[in-house]
Design an enzyme around this catalytic site. Structure first.
Site, mmCIF file in Angstrom:
data_model
loop_
_atom_site.group_PDB
_atom_site.id
_atom_site.type_symbol
_atom_site.label_atom_id
_atom_site.label_comp_id
_atom_site.label_asym_id
_atom_site.label_seq_id
_atom_site.Cartn_x
_atom_site.Cartn_y
_atom_site.Cartn_z
ATOM 1 N N PRO A 14 43.722 42.262 -5.973
ATOM 2 C CG PRO A 14 46.007 42.745 -5.957
ATOM 3 C CD PRO A 14 44.685 43.259 -6.475
ATOM 4 N N GLY A 17 45.286 43.806 0.766
ATOM 5 C CA GLY A 17 45.906 45.101 0.499
ATOM 6 C C GLY A 17 46.371 45.728 1.795
ATOM 7 C CG LEU A 18 49.579 48.853 3.852
ATOM 8 C CD1 LEU A 18 49.941 47.926 5.012
ATOM 9 C CD2 LEU A 18 50.797 49.686 3.445
ATOM 10 C CE1 TYR A 49 41.059 57.102 5.398
ATOM 11 C CE2 TYR A 49 42.506 55.760 4.052
ATOM 12 C CZ TYR A 49 41.273 55.972 4.625
ATOM 13 O OH TYR A 49 40.264 55.067 4.430
ATOM 14 C CB SER A 263 50.447 46.913 9.908
ATOM 15 O OG SER A 263 51.487 46.825 10.870
#
Length: 324
Positions: A14, A17-18, A49, A263
């Site tokens: 896709p 993406g996030l 992360y 976000s």
């Protein structure tokens, strides 16, 4: 327009993406759930992360035979951290990520940076003066270990992050399984036109991280340009009745670059995916690309003698000393 890129493996990735860098635990789980509810089918992760276990909880709650979202419909990326470049550490590191994300396989696994830090479980091993302890492991050896993960069915595809054009070619010279993706910082101020062309010629898809200029970074410079306030982008936003962020994301996806804005705000997560209902004209695309000024927001820095300096610039595999 398609809302996906096609990898050299034939798999669809896709285009939107996030991103989950800087999404603190306590907030990231909800962000991933909102993203999946809003139609995102691509989540970008990394162990550094420090939030993969929580993302795993979001996956557990939303994905599965009885949950409405099938695992095979979600594209999940993670990355190998700099302390895990030794070939013996690659598979254990991936297995930890899979355990944390509560998944049986990844769609894409990237080498996060071309240079290695000292082996071990300290993510940023330092000397007493605060500078980092490096290792000189050749990333080509790391790559050979990455290839084995594909054969074992633990990852569907492998790729690179923050590698320059010369380093990509270095990997291609030895690869029996080619990298499918290069993930780098890219936005209108760092359009990466040459690197994108280099990737296309070699069958790699490019992913853009910090596509909005990473306004929430820790090491902001007081004089840096603010991408979301750029007048040329504001004018396009007005014309199309979109936000500056949507114009920038549209520009990337329209040129076939996978884009992973981060976000944790529900309204922004929704807004960032609403970019497939309009098309920029070709001269508008060129206008945005022309904003390029070689501005790199993401250069890890440390303070030495009271001055902020690039942290890793002395490493032989540091990627940003080359033109691209």
């Amino acid at each position: 327009m398609n809302d996906f890129a096609v990898l050299s493996t034939g798999r669809k990735m896709p285009l939107l993406g996030l991103g989950t860098w800087k999404s603190e635990p306590g907030l990231v789980k909800q962000a991933v759930i909102w993203a999946l509810e809003s139609g995102y089918r691509h989540i970008d992760c990394a162990p550094i992360y420090a939030n993969e276990p929580e993302i795993g909880e979001a996956f557990q709650e939303t994905m599965g035979p009885d949950k409405g979202i099938r695992r095979e419909d979600v594209f999940v990326t993670s990355k190998l951290w700099n302390t895990k470049h030794h070939p013996d550490d690659v598979e254990p590191s991936l297995l930890k990520t899979l355990k944390d994300l509560k998944l049986e396989y990844l769609d894409l696994y990237l080498i996060h940076w071309p240079y290695a830090f000292q082996r071990g479980d300290t993510p940023f091993p330092r000397k007493e003066d605060g500078t980092l302890l490096y290792d000189d492991i050749d990333y080509k050896l790391t790559w050979a270990a990455m290839e084995k993960l594909v054969g074992k069915g633990l990852v569907r595809a492998i790729g690179l992050s923050n590698f320059n054009s010369r380093q990509i070619d270095d990997i291609l010279s030895v690869a029996s399984i080619k990298p499918t993706v290069l993930q780098v910082e890219s936005h209108p101020y760092l359009a990466q036109v040459e690197l994108l062309s280099h990737c296309r010629d070699r069958g790699l898809v490019m992913t853009a991280y910090s596509p909005l200029g990473s306004p929430d970074r820790a090491w902001k410079h007081p004089d840096e340009p603010v991408l979301l306030e750029e007048p040329a982008i504001a004018a396009l936003a007005k014309k199309y009745n979109k936000t500056p962020a949507q114009i920038i994301i549209r520009w990337q996806t329209q040129r076939g670059v996978v884009t992973i804005p981060k976000s944790i705000t529900q309204s922004r997560i929704k807004e960032n995916i609403q970019v497939f209902d309009f098309t920029l004209e070709s001269e508008e695309m060129s206008q945005v690309t022309a904003l390029h000024r070689g501005w790199r927001y993401i250069v890890p820095t440390i303070t030495v003698d009271g001055k902020s300096v690039p942290r890793d610039a002395g490493h032989p595999h540091y990627p940003f000393n080359d033109p691209y």
